[in-house]
Design a protein around this motif. Structure first.
Motif, mmCIF file in Angstrom:
data_model
loop_
_atom_site.group_PDB
_atom_site.id
_atom_site.type_symbol
_atom_site.label_atom_id
_atom_site.label_comp_id
_atom_site.label_asym_id
_atom_site.label_seq_id
_atom_site.Cartn_x
_atom_site.Cartn_y
_atom_site.Cartn_z
ATOM 1 N N ASP A 1 0.303 -0.973 -0.195
ATOM 2 C CA ASP A 1 0.010 -0.126 0.030
ATOM 3 C C ASP A 1 0.766 0.990 0.384
ATOM 4 O O ASP A 1 0.229 2.361 -0.032
ATOM 5 C CB ASP A 1 -1.306 -0.252 1.319
ATOM 6 N N ARG B 1 3.866 2.463 -2.130
ATOM 7 C CA ARG B 1 3.446 2.002 -3.554
ATOM 8 C C ARG B 1 2.335 3.458 -3.516
ATOM 9 O O ARG B 1 1.491 3.712 -3.080
ATOM 10 C CB ARG B 1 3.120 1.074 -4.674
ATOM 11 N N SER B 2 3.447 4.213 -4.823
ATOM 12 C CA SER B 2 2.992 5.003 -4.704
ATOM 13 C C SER B 2 1.786 5.758 -5.539
ATOM 14 O O SER B 2 0.573 6.522 -5.790
ATOM 15 C CB SER B 2 4.335 6.340 -5.214
ATOM 16 N N SER B 3 0.810 4.755 -6.581
ATOM 17 C CA SER B 3 0.333 5.128 -7.435
ATOM 18 C C SER B 3 -0.430 3.768 -7.747
ATOM 19 O O SER B 3 -0.399 2.826 -7.135
ATOM 20 C CB SER B 3 1.321 5.140 -9.352
ATOM 21 N N MET B 4 -1.827 4.268 -8.731
ATOM 22 C CA MET B 4 -2.760 3.370 -8.535
ATOM 23 C C MET B 4 -3.428 3.462 -9.860
ATOM 24 O O MET B 4 -4.363 4.353 -10.360
ATOM 25 C CB MET B 4 -4.235 2.796 -7.786
ATOM 26 N N GLN C 1 -5.168 -1.166 -12.091
ATOM 27 C CA GLN C 1 -5.033 -1.610 -10.657
ATOM 28 C C GLN C 1 -6.479 -1.506 -10.058
ATOM 29 O O GLN C 1 -6.319 -2.414 -9.589
ATOM 30 C CB GLN C 1 -3.390 -1.218 -10.194
ATOM 31 N N LEU C 2 -6.613 -0.398 -9.915
ATOM 32 C CA LEU C 2 -8.243 -0.417 -8.833
ATOM 33 C C LEU C 2 -9.482 -0.826 -10.050
ATOM 34 O O LEU C 2 -10.467 -2.210 -8.765
ATOM 35 C CB LEU C 2 -8.428 1.351 -10.053
ATOM 36 N N LEU D 1 -8.440 -4.566 -8.228
ATOM 37 C CA LEU D 1 -8.618 -4.994 -6.752
ATOM 38 C C LEU D 1 -9.139 -5.663 -5.836
ATOM 39 O O LEU D 1 -10.518 -6.162 -6.630
ATOM 40 C CB LEU D 1 -7.850 -3.656 -6.714
ATOM 41 N N ASN E 1 -0.087 9.101 -0.836
ATOM 42 C CA ASN E 1 -0.104 8.915 -1.934
ATOM 43 C C ASN E 1 -1.464 8.329 -2.803
ATOM 44 O O ASN E 1 -2.705 8.431 -2.089
ATOM 45 C CB ASN E 1 1.150 8.116 -2.506
ATOM 46 N N HIS F 1 -2.288 5.289 -4.596
ATOM 47 C CA HIS F 1 -2.912 3.975 -3.769
ATOM 48 C C HIS F 1 -3.532 4.450 -2.497
ATOM 49 O O HIS F 1 -4.595 3.544 -2.887
ATOM 50 C CB HIS F 1 -1.577 3.131 -3.431
ATOM 51 N N LYS F 2 -3.286 4.723 -1.189
ATOM 52 C CA LYS F 2 -3.749 5.102 -0.365
ATOM 53 C C LYS F 2 -4.768 5.884 -0.575
ATOM 54 O O LYS F 2 -6.297 5.490 0.032
ATOM 55 C CB LYS F 2 -3.288 5.930 0.515
#
Length: 208
Positions: free
Chosen positions: A123, A125-128, A132-133, A136, A154, A156-157
Motif C-alpha cells: 500500500d 507504493r505511490s501510484s494506482m 489496478q483499481l 483490486l 499517495n 494508492h492509499k
C-alpha cells in the motif's frame, strides 16, 4: 503569582502539547517548570494532543529527551491515536479491521489495543492505475478508514480509502488542523481528511 492562584483554585490541569508546551524541540516559555510546580502542589496534570504520529510511550520519551520531563504517567497522556484506538477497540467486531492513512506510530498505537490494521506493505507504493483499481480485490474486513497525518500519502492509499468507504467503511478524521509549521506551512491531518472526503464523496466523523 497567577499560577499559584490557579493552583489554589483548581485540582486538575489540562495542557495541549504543540503550541502550548513546545514547538518541535523548543520549550515555550517555562511551560515544564509550570507543570513541575503544579505537580509539586499535588495537582493532577494531563496533556492532550491531536497529533497521531506517535504512541503515548514515544511522546513520553520525547518529553524526557527534549525537556527532561518525566512527571506524567501514561494514563495522563491523551493523543488522537490513543482515543481512536479506544474507539475502534469497542466498535470493531472480531475479524473486522481498519485501514489507516497515517504514520507507523499511529498504526502501532492501534495494534497496541488489539485493533487489526488492514494496511499491507504494497500500500506504500505511490501510484494506482485505473486497471489496478478495477482488478483490486476488496478487503471485506475493513469497516473503518482512519485519517491522520501521513507524510507519505499517495494515490494508492487515496484510491484504497475511497474504495473501502464506498463499500460501507466509516470515514473517521482525527485532526481538523489545516496545516502546521511556523514559516513554511505543511498540510496537516484536517487537510488530508478533507482530501479523502472529496475523493470518496463521503463526510467524516471526528475523533481527537
Amino acid at each position: 503569582t497567577s499560577l499559584e492562584m490557579l493552583a489554589e483554585r483548581y485540582s486538575h490541569f489540562v495542557f495541549d502539547c504543540v503550541g502550548v508546551l513546545f514547538h518541535s524541540h523548543d520549550e515555550i516559555g517555562q511551560a515544564f517548570a509550570a507543570l513541575r510546580y503544579l505537580q509539586s502542589m499535588g495537582r493532577q496534570v494531563y496533556v492532550f494532543t491531536n497529533a497521531t504520529t506517535r504512541t503515548r510511550e514515544v511522546l513520553a520519551e520525547k518529553l524526557w529527551k527534549d525537556h527532561q520531563y518525566d512527571g506524567l504517567p501514561l494514563e495522563n497522556i491523551y493523543t488522537a491515536s490513543y482515543l481512536t484506538a479506544m474507539y475502534l477497540r469497542d466498535k470493531l467486531q472480531a475479524g473486522e479491521s481498519a485501514f489507516i492513512i497515517g504514520e507507523d506510530g499511529f498504526k502501532d498505537e492501534l495494534m497496541n489495543f488489539g485493533v487489526k490494521v488492514a494496511n499491507r506493505e504494497f500500500d506504500e507504493r505511490s501510484s494506482m492505475s485505473v486497471t489496478q483499481l478495477l482488478d483490486l480485490e476488496i478487503d471485506e474486513s475493513v469497516k473503518a478508514v482512519i485519517v491522520g497525518t501521513d507524510f507519505r500519502l499517495n494515490m494508492h492509499k487515496m484510491a484504497l480509502a475511497s474504495l473501502y468507504i464506498n463499500n460501507g467503511a466509516e470515514l473517521i478524521g482525527t485532526n481538523i488542523d489545516r496545516n502546521d509549521g511556523k514559516v513554511r506551512l505543511r498540510p496537516s491531518g484536517g487537510s488530508l481528511t478533507r482530501l479523502v472526503e472529496m475523493g470518496s464523496g463521503m463526510s467524516s466523523s471526528l475523533l481527537g
